[in-house]
Design a protein around this motif. Structure first.
Motif, PDB file in Angstrom:
ATOM      1  N   PRO A  21      52.842  18.556 -38.417  1.00 15.44           N
ATOM      2  CA  PRO A  21      51.835  18.431 -37.363  1.00 15.44           C
ATOM      3  C   PRO A  21      50.448  18.386 -37.998  1.00 15.44           C
ATOM      4  CG  PRO A  21      53.386  20.191 -36.847  1.00 15.44           C
ATOM      5  CD  PRO A  21      53.686  19.752 -38.261  1.00 15.44           C
ATOM      6  N   PRO A  22      49.610  17.461 -37.538  1.00 13.11           N
ATOM      7  CA  PRO A  22      48.301  17.280 -38.172  1.00 13.11           C
ATOM      8  C   PRO A  22      47.352  18.450 -37.910  1.00 13.11           C
ATOM      9  CG  PRO A  22      48.487  15.930 -36.198  1.00 13.11           C
ATOM     10  CD  PRO A  22      49.831  16.551 -36.422  1.00 13.11           C
ATOM     11  N   GLN A  23      46.458  18.666 -38.859  1.00 11.52           N
ATOM     12  CA  GLN A  23      45.403  19.667 -38.671  1.00 11.52           C
ATOM     13  C   GLN A  23      44.233  18.958 -38.002  1.00 11.52           C
ATOM     14  OE1 GLN A  23      44.955  20.922 -42.746  1.00 11.52           O
ATOM     15  NE2 GLN A  23      46.414  22.596 -42.476  1.00 11.52           N
ATOM     16  N   GLN A  24      44.106  19.202 -36.701  1.00 10.09           N
ATOM     17  CA  GLN A  24      43.077  18.524 -35.938  1.00 10.09           C
ATOM     18  C   GLN A  24      42.055  19.525 -35.446  1.00 10.09           C
ATOM     19  OE1 GLN A  24      45.834  16.627 -33.202  1.00 10.09           O
ATOM     20  NE2 GLN A  24      45.244  14.612 -33.960  1.00 10.09           N
ATOM     21  N   GLY A  25      40.865  19.445 -35.977  1.00  7.14           N
ATOM     22  CA  GLY A  25      39.814  20.330 -35.528  1.00  7.14           C
ATOM     23  C   GLY A  25      39.147  19.803 -34.264  1.00  7.14           C
ATOM     24  N   THR A  26      38.313  20.627 -33.703  1.00  7.10           N
ATOM     25  CA  THR A  26      37.501  20.230 -32.556  1.00  7.10           C
ATOM     26  C   THR A  26      36.043  20.343 -32.974  1.00  7.10           C
ATOM     27  OG1 THR A  26      37.337  22.486 -31.741  1.00  7.10           O
ATOM     28  CG2 THR A  26      39.222  21.190 -30.983  1.00  7.10           C
ATOM     29  N   THR A  27      35.146  19.912 -32.106  1.00  8.35           N
ATOM     30  CA  THR A  27      33.721  20.071 -32.392  1.00  8.35           C
ATOM     31  C   THR A  27      33.420  21.530 -32.696  1.00  8.35           C
ATOM     32  OG1 THR A  27      33.390  18.367 -30.744  1.00  8.35           O
ATOM     33  CG2 THR A  27      31.424  19.506 -31.524  1.00  8.35           C
ATOM     34  N   LEU A  28      34.049  22.399 -31.938  1.00 10.69           N
ATOM     35  CA  LEU A  28      33.811  23.832 -32.078  1.00 10.69           C
ATOM     36  C   LEU A  28      34.281  24.363 -33.433  1.00 10.69           C
ATOM     37  CD1 LEU A  28      33.018  26.525 -30.684  1.00 10.69           C
ATOM     38  CD2 LEU A  28      35.351  26.614 -29.784  1.00 10.69           C
ATOM     39  N   SER A  29      35.444  23.878 -33.875  1.00  8.98           N
ATOM     40  CA  SER A  29      36.037  24.460 -35.080  1.00  8.98           C
ATOM     41  C   SER A  29      35.762  23.644 -36.342  1.00  8.98           C
ATOM     42  CB  SER A  29      37.555  24.600 -34.886  1.00  8.98           C
ATOM     43  OG  SER A  29      38.145  23.321 -34.734  1.00  8.98           O
ATOM     44  N   ALA A  30      35.021  22.540 -36.211  1.00 11.34           N
ATOM     45  CA  ALA A  30      34.793  21.655 -37.369  1.00 11.34           C
ATOM     46  C   ALA A  30      34.294  22.399 -38.603  1.00 11.34           C
ATOM     47  CB  ALA A  30      33.824  20.538 -36.984  1.00 11.34           C
ATOM     48  N   PRO A  31      33.352  23.358 -38.466  1.00 12.65           N
ATOM     49  CA  PRO A  31      32.895  24.069 -39.674  1.00 12.65           C
ATOM     50  C   PRO A  31      34.027  24.816 -40.388  1.00 12.65           C
ATOM     51  CG  PRO A  31      31.343  24.396 -37.872  1.00 12.65           C
ATOM     52  CD  PRO A  31      32.553  23.732 -37.276  1.00 12.65           C
ATOM     53  N   PHE A  32      34.994  25.334 -39.624  1.00 10.07           N
ATOM     54  CA  PHE A  32      36.128  26.027 -40.243  1.00 10.07           C
ATOM     55  C   PHE A  32      36.912  25.069 -41.130  1.00 10.07           C
ATOM     56  CE2 PHE A  32      40.628  26.982 -40.387  1.00 10.07           C
ATOM     57  CZ  PHE A  32      40.658  28.318 -40.754  1.00 10.07           C
ATOM     58  N   TRP A  33      37.223  23.880 -40.571  1.00  8.02           N
ATOM     59  CA  TRP A  33      38.071  22.945 -41.314  1.00  8.02           C
ATOM     60  C   TRP A  33      37.314  22.299 -42.473  1.00  8.02           C
ATOM     61  CZ3 TRP A  33      42.963  23.584 -40.968  1.00  8.02           C
ATOM     62  CH2 TRP A  33      43.532  24.077 -39.779  1.00  8.02           C
ATOM     63  N   GLU A  34      36.009  22.073 -42.300  1.00  8.30           N
ATOM     64  CA  GLU A  34      35.229  21.520 -43.420  1.00  8.30           C
ATOM     65  C   GLU A  34      35.238  22.496 -44.589  1.00  8.30           C
ATOM     66  OE1 GLU A  34      31.320  20.579 -41.837  1.00  8.30           O
ATOM     67  OE2 GLU A  34      32.271  19.210 -40.386  1.00  8.30           O
ATOM     68  N   ALA A  35      35.012  23.771 -44.285  1.00  7.15           N
ATOM     69  CA  ALA A  35      35.023  24.780 -45.350  1.00  7.15           C
ATOM     70  C   ALA A  35      36.416  24.904 -45.949  1.00  7.15           C
ATOM     71  CB  ALA A  35      34.550  26.123 -44.789  1.00  7.15           C
ATOM     72  N   ALA A  36      37.434  24.859 -45.091  1.00  7.33           N
ATOM     73  CA  ALA A  36      38.808  25.011 -45.576  1.00  7.33           C
ATOM     74  C   ALA A  36      39.141  23.938 -46.610  1.00  7.33           C
ATOM     75  CB  ALA A  36      39.779  24.930 -44.390  1.00  7.33           C
ATOM     76  N   ARG A  37      38.700  22.716 -46.337  1.00  4.67           N
ATOM     77  CA  ARG A  37      38.991  21.632 -47.286  1.00  4.67           C
ATOM     78  C   ARG A  37      38.267  21.841 -48.617  1.00  4.67           C
ATOM     79  NH1 ARG A  37      39.471  18.701 -42.453  1.00  4.67           N
ATOM     80  NH2 ARG A  37      37.255  18.220 -42.332  1.00  4.67           N
ATOM     81  N   GLU A  38      37.218  22.683 -48.589  1.00  3.54           N
ATOM     82  CA  GLU A  38      36.543  23.054 -49.844  1.00  3.54           C
ATOM     83  C   GLU A  38      37.117  24.338 -50.418  1.00  3.54           C
ATOM     84  OE1 GLU A  38      32.514  23.431 -48.565  1.00  3.54           O
ATOM     85  OE2 GLU A  38      32.318  21.287 -48.076  1.00  3.54           O
ATOM     86  N   GLY A  39      38.162  24.861 -49.765  1.00  2.00           N
ATOM     87  CA  GLY A  39      38.812  26.067 -50.274  1.00  2.00           C
ATOM     88  C   GLY A  39      38.154  27.351 -49.831  1.00  2.00           C
ATOM     89  N   ARG A  40      37.263  27.279 -48.853  1.00  2.00           N
ATOM     90  CA  ARG A  40      36.566  28.485 -48.394  1.00  2.00           C
ATOM     91  C   ARG A  40      37.036  28.858 -46.996  1.00  2.00           C
ATOM     92  NH1 ARG A  40      31.476  27.910 -47.242  1.00  2.00           N
ATOM     93  NH2 ARG A  40      31.602  25.640 -47.008  1.00  2.00           N
ATOM     94  N   LEU A  41      37.285  30.159 -46.791  1.00  2.00           N
ATOM     95  CA  LEU A  41      37.671  30.668 -45.474  1.00  2.00           C
ATOM     96  C   LEU A  41      36.422  31.193 -44.775  1.00  2.00           C
ATOM     97  CD1 LEU A  41      39.777  31.620 -43.354  1.00  2.00           C
ATOM     98  CD2 LEU A  41      40.037  33.717 -44.712  1.00  2.00           C
ATOM     99  N   VAL A  42      36.044  30.545 -43.678  1.00  2.00           N
ATOM    100  CA  VAL A  42      34.850  30.996 -42.953  1.00  2.00           C
ATOM    101  C   VAL A  42      35.230  31.420 -41.532  1.00  2.00           C
ATOM    102  CG1 VAL A  42      33.284  29.550 -44.290  1.00  2.00           C
ATOM    103  CG2 VAL A  42      34.235  28.663 -42.145  1.00  2.00           C
ATOM    104  N   ILE A  43      34.479  32.368 -41.022  1.00  2.00           N
ATOM    105  CA  ILE A  43      34.695  32.807 -39.642  1.00  2.00           C
ATOM    106  C   ILE A  43      33.374  32.789 -38.882  1.00  2.00           C
ATOM    107  CG2 ILE A  43      36.815  34.128 -39.936  1.00  2.00           C
ATOM    108  CD1 ILE A  43      35.292  36.579 -40.454  1.00  2.00           C
ATOM    109  N   GLN A  44      33.516  32.685 -37.588  1.00  2.00           N
ATOM    110  CA  GLN A  44      32.371  32.527 -36.692  1.00  2.00           C
ATOM    111  C   GLN A  44      31.664  33.877 -36.519  1.00  2.00           C
ATOM    112  OE1 GLN A  44      33.787  31.270 -32.931  1.00  2.00           O
ATOM    113  NE2 GLN A  44      32.121  29.872 -32.513  1.00  2.00           N
ATOM    114  N   ARG A  45      30.306  33.814 -36.486  1.00  2.00           N
ATOM    115  CA  ARG A  45      29.529  35.036 -36.250  1.00  2.00           C
ATOM    116  C   ARG A  45      28.500  34.767 -35.153  1.00  2.00           C
ATOM    117  NH1 ARG A  45      26.101  37.367 -41.168  1.00  2.00           N
ATOM    118  NH2 ARG A  45      25.003  35.384 -40.795  1.00  2.00           N
ATOM    119  N   CYS A  46      28.408  35.664 -34.205  1.00  2.00           N
ATOM    120  CA  CYS A  46      27.414  35.539 -33.141  1.00  2.00           C
ATOM    121  C   CYS A  46      26.024  35.668 -33.754  1.00  2.00           C
ATOM    122  CB  CYS A  46      27.636  36.629 -32.098  1.00  2.00           C
ATOM    123  SG  CYS A  46      26.350  36.661 -30.841  1.00  2.00           S
ATOM    124  N   SER A  47      25.167  34.688 -33.484  1.00  2.00           N
ATOM    125  CA  SER A  47      23.826  34.717 -34.051  1.00  2.00           C
ATOM    126  C   SER A  47      22.949  35.775 -33.400  1.00  2.00           C
ATOM    127  CB  SER A  47      23.158  33.345 -33.875  1.00  2.00           C
ATOM    128  OG  SER A  47      23.952  32.344 -34.464  1.00  2.00           O
TER     129      SER A  47
END
Ligand SMILES: [Zn+2]
Lengths: 140, 386
Positions: free
Chosen positions: A13-39
């Motif tokens: 099954p493909p890894q399909q991000g959304t507008t909301l999660s795009a930063p997660f998948w961009e970082a993942a492809r660079e090998g970095r695990l990022v999580i969302q933080r309330c500003s």
């Protein structure tokens, strides 16, 4: 036949991000695990959501997680519910409480057995069309 | 204002349950609906409320068209998987208690095993919007099926509380024993704890005999106001207490602060309080059994035993006919058929009418039915006979 061009081979099954999660998948492809933080209030959240459930702000940024945590639970798949995973059986999925206070699900690196509370470290490993989050026991 | 005893289940209907039906989900839904309406002593145009349950379902408009309903006054969608039928009881009871309408039809049908369908549970759930986190973050890594998503809950319960494979087996064996008394059950072969223990591993700790049946069929019930029910065909079966609840972080099991806590833990105290009964008053229980473990956890969350003691609670035949809490007297999702638990509602009504045949719990006056869907949403209805 060249397997890499065999269109009949089952694909994961493909890894399909959304507008909301795009930063997660961009970082993942660079090998970095990022999580969302309330500003506004600093609350961390995973999986990505539109609003902070503490202060209801829609402003967020992304912070890098350590990948360190402990095993919360796990399961070992013995049956392929999707043909693309048939030749990987049995494989283990593990849920991990990350140090940052959120939980992640990932693949368990074979060779050891998970147990509750076991200290682990995670990172991304390449797969045919993306990256898998993979955890392993911290040595010692 | 409370919903206690304001509504009754007045009609029940089921199709044959089987694997490989040639009928569509909607045909199965209509067939069971017509049976339930006739069972109540009503005609299809008498229905003035409808709650179609399921992913592939007829719409309210389809019921107006096909059942010749002249004045449909109420319809609702309850999108919570296997919790939907019992949540729909709550919805229907509220509608008839408020005088919005008189007779609400709750109806479900599905055909998942037809060869042409090729639409197994694993693929199906990833088309459902409430599972979008699972679909985005878990499915691509091989977390495909409900069995795999529930398994970490069960594993953690085993690790924390010492729940065992034998405890799971007790649930499977009780359901199978009851299915053998039911002519309309898919599974017809006896099983033992040993058979369970040696059945094929699916998603550790779940084995084949821990998993419910993919099956085809339809089920339906009619809910009427208590006043209207007086004139109908059967002895009245009251909805005495009914409530719904959702787990924290409902959209993904992996994200729950405590993945072993379910929505029914919030619903149960509300339902028991509304009904004005205690656990000792429950003569028969129909508990949503998508997996054996789910029964054990719901018993804990409903307060039949303390958290962690669900395993020992089910041991020793307590759930079997003749035991202290006969459970899933129709065979459940594990051994009768998986029709999202509307068959559990039908069975509870049958028990409280005294019409359950060889599976009848003698003197059953009060019972409960649970719904469990979308990985943790829960609902509970406590019913009693007049
Ligand atoms: Zn905030």
């Amino acid at each position: 036949m060249n397997m890499t061009t065999d269109s009949s081979a089952p694909r994961k099954p493909p890894q399909q991000g959304t507008t909301l999660s795009a930063p997660f998948w961009e970082a993942a492809r660079e090998g970095r695990l990022v999580i969302q933080r309330c500003s506004d209030c600093g609350q961390l959240r995973h999986y990505p959501r539109l609003l902070c459930s503490r202060c209801f702000s829609d402003r967020c940024d992304w912070v890098e997680a350590s990948g360190e945590g402990t095993v919360h639970s796990w399961t070992v798949a013995h049956h392929a519910f999707h043909p693309a995973f048939a030749d990987e059986l049995p494989y283990t999925l593990v849920t991990v409480d990350l140090k940052e206070g959120v939980r992640a699900l990932g693949r368990w690196r074979e060779g050891s057995t998970p147990r509750l509370g076991l200290a682990v470290r995670g990172g991304f490993e390449p797969r045919e069309d993306g990256v898998d989050l993979v955890f392993q026991a911290v040595a010692g | 204002m409370t919903l206690r005893d304001k509504a009754c289940v007045t009609g029940i209907g089921e199709t044959a349950y089987l694997r490989g039906s040639t009928k569509t989900a909607v045909e199965l839904q209509f067939e069971s609906s017509l049976k339930a309406i006739a069972d109540a002593g009503l005609r299809p145009p008498d229905i003035d409320g409808v709650i179609p349950v399921g992913i592939v379902s007829a719409t309210a408009e389809d019921f107006i068209d096909n059942f010749g309903i002249p004045d449909l006054r109420f319809s609702a969608v309850v999108p919570h998987g296997g919790a939907s039928p019992v949540m729909a009881l709550q919805c229907a009871a509220a509608a008839v208690a408020a005088g919005v309408c008189n007779h609400v039809l709750i109806t479900f049908g599905r055909n998942v095993t037809a060869a042409a369908n090729n639409n197994k549970a694993g693929a199906r759930i990833h088309t459902m919007p409430q599972f979008h986190y699972v679909t985005e973050f878990e499915y691509p890594m091989g977390a495909i099926s409900p069995a795999q998503l529930y398994a970490p809950m069960a594993r953690r319960h085993m690790e924390l509380y010492g729940t065992t494979i034998e405890h799971f087996g007790e649930v499977a064996v009780a359901c199978r024993e009851h299915a053998l008394l039911n002519d309309n059950a898919v599974m017809k072969k006896p099983i033992t704890l040993e058979d369970h223990r040696h059945s094929r591993l699916i998603a550790d700790p779940f084995r084949l005999l821990d998993c419910s049946l993919e099956s085809d069929g339809g089920a339906a019930v009619v809910v009427s106001s208590a006043e209207r029910a007086v004139d109908l065909r059967h002895r009245r079966v009251f909805i005495s207490g009914v409530a719904a609840g959702h787990p924290d972080s409902p959209a993904s099991i992996s994200q729950r602060p405590d993945m072993t806590s379910l929505g029914i833990g919030k619903a149960a105290p509300r339902a028991f309080q509304m009904a004005g009964v205690t656990h000792a008053d429950i003569d028969v229980a129909e508990i949503y059994d998508c997996f054996t473990y789910a029964v054990i956890r719901q018993l804990e969350d409903m307060g039949f035993c303390a958290k962690g003691e669900g395993g020992p609670f089910v041991a020793g035949g307590r759930l079997r006919l003749g035991g202290e809490l006969p459970t899933n007297t129709h065979g459940g999702l594990l051994s009768q058929a998986h029709v999202w638990g509307l068959n559990h509602v039908v069975e509870l009504v049958r028990q409280l009418r005294g019409d359950a045949g060889r599976a009848q719990v003698q003197g059953a006056e009060c019972g409960l039915v649970t719904g469990y869907g979308d990985m943790g949403d829960g609902a509970l209805a406590i019913m009693r006979r007049e």
